[in-house]
Design a protein around this motif. Structure first.
Motif, mmCIF file in Angstrom:
data_model
loop_
_atom_site.group_PDB
_atom_site.id
_atom_site.type_symbol
_atom_site.label_atom_id
_atom_site.label_comp_id
_atom_site.label_asym_id
_atom_site.label_seq_id
_atom_site.Cartn_x
_atom_site.Cartn_y
_atom_site.Cartn_z
ATOM 1 N N ILE A 1 0.814 -1.204 0.000
ATOM 2 C CA ILE A 1 0.000 0.000 0.000
ATOM 3 C C ILE A 1 0.859 1.271 0.000
ATOM 4 N N ALA A 2 2.046 1.227 0.615
ATOM 5 C CA ALA A 2 2.866 2.438 0.735
ATOM 6 C C ALA A 2 3.324 2.978 -0.630
ATOM 7 N N PRO A 3 3.904 2.113 -1.499
ATOM 8 C CA PRO A 3 4.282 2.623 -2.818
ATOM 9 C C PRO A 3 3.074 3.118 -3.619
ATOM 10 N N PHE A 4 1.933 2.468 -3.408
ATOM 11 C CA PHE A 4 0.712 2.911 -4.094
ATOM 12 C C PHE A 4 0.381 4.346 -3.688
ATOM 13 N N LEU A 5 0.415 4.603 -2.385
ATOM 14 C CA LEU A 5 0.096 5.952 -1.900
ATOM 15 C C LEU A 5 1.180 6.946 -2.308
ATOM 16 N N ALA A 6 2.433 6.472 -2.340
ATOM 17 C CA ALA A 6 3.536 7.365 -2.708
ATOM 18 C C ALA A 6 3.350 7.909 -4.115
ATOM 19 N N ALA A 7 2.680 7.132 -4.966
ATOM 20 C CA ALA A 7 2.465 7.569 -6.348
ATOM 21 C C ALA A 7 1.672 8.870 -6.391
ATOM 22 N N PHE A 8 0.857 9.100 -5.370
ATOM 23 C CA PHE A 8 0.036 10.306 -5.359
ATOM 24 C C PHE A 8 0.722 11.463 -4.648
ATOM 25 N N ALA B 1 -0.299 17.397 -10.312
ATOM 26 C CA ALA B 1 -0.594 18.367 -11.368
ATOM 27 C C ALA B 1 -1.480 17.726 -12.425
ATOM 28 N N ALA B 2 -1.200 16.452 -12.744
ATOM 29 C CA ALA B 2 -2.009 15.749 -13.749
ATOM 30 C C ALA B 2 -3.447 15.607 -13.266
ATOM 31 N N ILE B 3 -3.610 15.278 -11.982
ATOM 32 C CA ILE B 3 -4.960 15.121 -11.431
ATOM 33 C C ILE B 3 -5.692 16.462 -11.461
ATOM 34 N N ILE C 1 -4.195 12.873 -16.550
ATOM 35 C CA ILE C 1 -3.943 11.571 -15.908
ATOM 36 C C ILE C 1 -3.609 10.491 -16.945
ATOM 37 N N PRO C 2 -4.401 10.337 -18.015
ATOM 38 C CA PRO C 2 -4.059 9.270 -18.977
ATOM 39 C C PRO C 2 -2.662 9.439 -19.571
ATOM 40 N N LEU C 3 -2.250 10.683 -19.870
ATOM 41 C CA LEU C 3 -0.914 10.902 -20.426
ATOM 42 C C LEU C 3 0.154 10.580 -19.379
ATOM 43 N N GLN C 4 -0.119 10.939 -18.129
ATOM 44 C CA GLN C 4 0.827 10.681 -17.049
ATOM 45 C C GLN C 4 0.999 9.172 -16.847
ATOM 46 N N VAL C 5 -0.085 8.422 -17.016
ATOM 47 C CA VAL C 5 -0.007 6.961 -16.889
ATOM 48 C C VAL C 5 0.968 6.417 -17.925
ATOM 49 N N GLU C 6 0.856 6.900 -19.157
ATOM 50 C CA GLU C 6 1.739 6.415 -20.220
ATOM 51 C C GLU C 6 3.199 6.757 -19.908
ATOM 52 N N ILE C 7 3.428 7.987 -19.459
ATOM 53 C CA ILE C 7 4.792 8.421 -19.151
ATOM 54 C C ILE C 7 5.396 7.541 -18.066
ATOM 55 N N LEU C 8 4.633 7.334 -16.993
ATOM 56 C CA LEU C 8 5.160 6.538 -15.879
ATOM 57 C C LEU C 8 5.448 5.115 -16.333
ATOM 58 N N VAL D 1 4.313 0.637 -10.695
ATOM 59 C CA VAL D 1 3.403 0.819 -9.568
ATOM 60 C C VAL D 1 2.690 2.171 -9.674
ATOM 61 N N ALA D 2 3.466 3.212 -9.924
ATOM 62 C CA ALA D 2 2.862 4.548 -10.010
ATOM 63 C C ALA D 2 1.922 4.643 -11.213
ATOM 64 N N ALA D 3 2.329 4.048 -12.343
ATOM 65 C CA ALA D 3 1.480 4.087 -13.533
ATOM 66 C C ALA D 3 0.133 3.435 -13.247
ATOM 67 N N PHE D 4 0.181 2.264 -12.606
ATOM 68 C CA PHE D 4 -1.070 1.555 -12.360
ATOM 69 C C PHE D 4 -1.845 2.178 -11.195
ATOM 70 N N ALA D 5 -1.126 2.860 -10.287
ATOM 71 C CA ALA D 5 -1.844 3.556 -9.218
ATOM 72 C C ALA D 5 -2.735 4.641 -9.819
ATOM 73 N N LEU D 6 -2.185 5.398 -10.768
ATOM 74 C CA LEU D 6 -3.002 6.425 -11.430
ATOM 75 C C LEU D 6 -4.090 5.768 -12.283
ATOM 76 N N ALA D 7 -3.741 4.625 -12.881
ATOM 77 C CA ALA D 7 -4.737 3.905 -13.673
ATOM 78 C C ALA D 7 -5.893 3.456 -12.789
ATOM 79 N N VAL D 8 -5.572 3.086 -11.531
ATOM 80 C CA VAL D 8 -6.620 2.697 -10.586
ATOM 81 C C VAL D 8 -7.567 3.872 -10.342
ATOM 82 N N LEU D 9 -6.987 5.067 -10.264
ATOM 83 C CA LEU D 9 -7.808 6.261 -10.072
ATOM 84 C C LEU D 9 -8.807 6.398 -11.226
#
Lengths: 345, 295
Positions: free
Chosen positions: B58-65, B72-74, B243-250, B257-265
């Motif tokens: 859960i920690a790396p997931f939260l760190a993504a935000f 800024a993407a959000i 957000i979608p562009l940020q997912v691709e970049i990550l 982890v960060a890419a999919f964390a934003l994807a979860v959002l």
């Protein structure tokens, strides 16, 4: 009911507007800043260089700057600058892409490449092979890429700068092997591209295809991409094969004069690019697997990683980027012919 | 309220003969095929998004935000939706009002035009704006001379999003308003209500659920749009990445982890939309009748 509804509607609209204004103001706080438009594999490099430059600039002038970065395929990024992406500096994969900005938008003067040392390239790189651990297909040199049954991963030269370096490195090897016979060289390069199951649009896309999706036996990659893949995925999965001969890739940098002047960033832009040649930046460059133009400023261990390679250059072998671009990659060029024959087969 | 479903209640007890007489085997085979297909191509990929996002805990997931670029993407995504959705709400209302309540020459052409963004690829939508507002484009030089940046800045992203989400509200309301006709509005007007009051007290209550439904779909698409936004964004980190562009970049930076964390959002947003949509369909089926007929 009706008045109630009206009231609620009014409140809703008001609330929405307030939220909007807050969002908008939070957004505009970023303000006018400084934009470096770069190519795909330099993401990690500039992520490391930018804070160092910001600290350096603060120490020298007392000003705090915010550096923004945009990364993508080198050709696509040049296109965006031509269409108005407000870059103060461009740091692209090859001179031809900056030349395109010169001819299509006039935002950079034609003599840009003479403005900085080493053809305006603060770092160089080359093309190497990344293979799976143990090198199961025994790939040692460019000849091995043309053998039947070897799957080669490389991006599309039409869209990717790195892919054009790959192509020219193969072509240069062919010229040497066949003593300058262009027809035989073309057949040789064609055999390599016949072995390519996919052509991604950018260098990073190809790395992901090879390393993450597990497709192919060998990845033709920027040396820095190959080292980065080792670092990201572990040295137990892949190894780097350095061919005896490859091409000297010189990714150039330039101030986009028209934009930098309009934004009042001229001094900052010049300082940013000068900083790339400075000792701290050269050390960061080597640490991020690019070959610094001043190896004496870098850590010895970082320099040791770079194997000795017999380099050909675009200027000597191909008569410069403009000529190479026209002959090989323009519409109807040799790469198009190679692909067309592939299709009609 | 009185919108209780009438039709299905009687059928249940009565012995009815299905129109088609498929064997049970064929029926089950069809059902299993459909369920398997959904599980394989919809549920499994969606589940993998969540698995990847929480793969390191859960920690790396939260760190993504906690990353300024992600925030800024959000923020940008919310801003774009907050501008594009009201714009299309107003446009959709105006368009469906004029189409459903008046007749005028060229009406069918207007209906076709509203559908255009559904049939045009989003990439084309983005390129069109580059051609119009880009440095080499129609208005580009004039805009540049006046210091107005549209492409590769927030206005371009909002424009492209509006283009792509154009039809959602209008498409939802047109059949509904056509079905309801204009009798009630005419009654209100003859009783002396002003035009605006008629709209607020008669038309709006009639279409509110359909309108909400359209806004939901519009919003989901506005936040999730990739193609058109990618063309006009310029990909400046922390400034013009949604957000979608940020997912691709990550993802391209090996930061799974960060890419999919934003994807979860984004996926979470889609699930909420789906839930609300299902609730609306279940609770206000009759008010959405225009829809049912269309499908």
């Amino acid at each position: 009911m009706s008045e109630n509804l009206q009231k609620r509607l009014g409140l809703g609209i008001l609330g929405g507007l307030v939220a909007l204004m807050m969002l908008a103001s939070a957004h505009s706080q970023a303000g006018q800043t400084f934009l470096n438009v770069s190519y795909d594999p330099t993401r990690e490099l500039y992520k490391a260089i930018n804070p160092a430059f910001v600290a350096d600039w603060k120490a020298k002038t007392g000003e705090t700057v915010e550096i923004q970065a945009s990364h993508g395929g080198s050709g696509a990024q040049a296109r965006a600058v031509i269409e108005g992406l407000n870059a103060d500096v461009v740091t692209l994969a090859l001179a031809a892409d900056i030349d395109a900005i010169v001819t299509k938008s006039g935002k950079i003067p034609p003599d840009w490449q003479k403005r900085r040392p080493n053809n305006s390239s603060p770092y160089t790189s080359t093309i190497v092979f990344l293979v799976r651990k143990g090198n199961p297909k025994a790939i040692k040199d460019w000849d091995d890429l043309a053998k039947p049954g070897v799957a080669v991963i490389t991006p599309n030269p039409k869209t990717s700068g790195g892919a054009r370096w790959n192509y020219l490195a193969a072509w240069g090897y062919g010229l040497k092997k066949f003593n300058g016979d262009e027809a035989k060289t073309k057949d040789f390069v064609k055999a390599i591209y016949k072995n390519a199951p996919v052509l991604d649009t950018g260098a990073r896309g190809s790395t992901i295809t090879f390393a993450q999706r597990g497709i192919g036996d060998v990845l033709l990659a920027w040396e820095n991409e190959a080292f980065l893949a080792l670092k990201e995925f572990g040295a137990d999965k892949f190894e780097i094969v350095t061919p005896p001969q490859s091409i000297l890739a010189e990714p150039p940098v330039a101030v986009v004069d028209a934009n930098a002047d309009a934004k009042g960033n001229r001094q900052l832009a010049e300082a940013y690019l000068d900083f790339l040649y400075s000792p701290p930046a050269q050390a960061i460059i080597a640490r991020n697997f690019y070959r610094p133009v001043h190896p004496e400023y870098a850590a010895k261990d970082d320099i040791k990683k770079f194997a000795k390679i017999d380099f050909i250059t675009v200027d000597k072998t191909f008569g410069g980027w403009a000529a190479a671009q026209k002959k090989h990659f323009a519409d109807g060029g040799i790469f198009d012919e190679i692909q067309k024959q592939e299709l009609t087969r | 309220m009185f919108e209780i479903a009438i039709a299905p209640a009687d059928d249940r007890g009565a012995k009815f003969r299905p129109v088609t007489q498929d064997s049970p085997l064929a029926r089950y085979a069809l059902i299993v095929t459909a369920v398997l297909f959904l599980a394989l191509f919809l549920l499994a990929p969606l589940a993998i998004v969540f698995v990847e996002a929480f793969s390191k805990g859960i920690a790396p997931f939260l760190a993504a935000f906690d990353d300024p670029d992600a925030l800024a993407a959000i923020r940008l995504t919310l801003l774009v939706a907050a501008l594009a959705v009201p714009a299309n709400l107003v446009f959709g209302l105006a368009a469906s009002w004029s189409i459903a309540k008046f007749s005028f020459p060229g009406k069918s052409i207007l209906v076709t035009l509203i559908d255009l963004p559904f049939s045009v690829s989003p990439v084309v939508a983005g390129l069109v704006y580059v051609l119009v507002f880009g440095g080499q484009g129609l208005f580009g030089p004039w805009l540049a001379a006046h210091g107005v940046q549209i492409i590769f800045a927030v206005p371009g992203i909002v424009l492209a999003t509006i283009f792509v989400t154009f039809p959602f509200v209008a498409r939802e309301l047109i059949p509904l308003m056509q079905e309801q006709g204009k009798v009630e509005e005419e009654a209100a007007l003859t009783l002396g209500a002003s035009g605006f009051k008629t709209f607020l007290t008669v038309t709006l209550p009639n279409i509110k659920w359909g309108l909400l439904y359209g806004v939901l779909l519009c919003n989901a698409r506005a936040m999730g749009e990739f193609g058109a936004v990618s063309v006009v964004s310029g990909h400046i980190r922390g400034l013009t990445n949604t957000i979608p562009l940020q997912v691709e970049i990550l993802y391209n930076e090996y930061n799974n982890v960060a890419a999919f964390a934003l994807a979860v959002l984004l996926a979470g947003l889609a699930l909420v939309t789906l839930g609300l949509k299902t609730f609306l369909e279940w609770r206000h089926a009759d008010a959405l009748a225009g829809r049912a007929r269309r499908h």
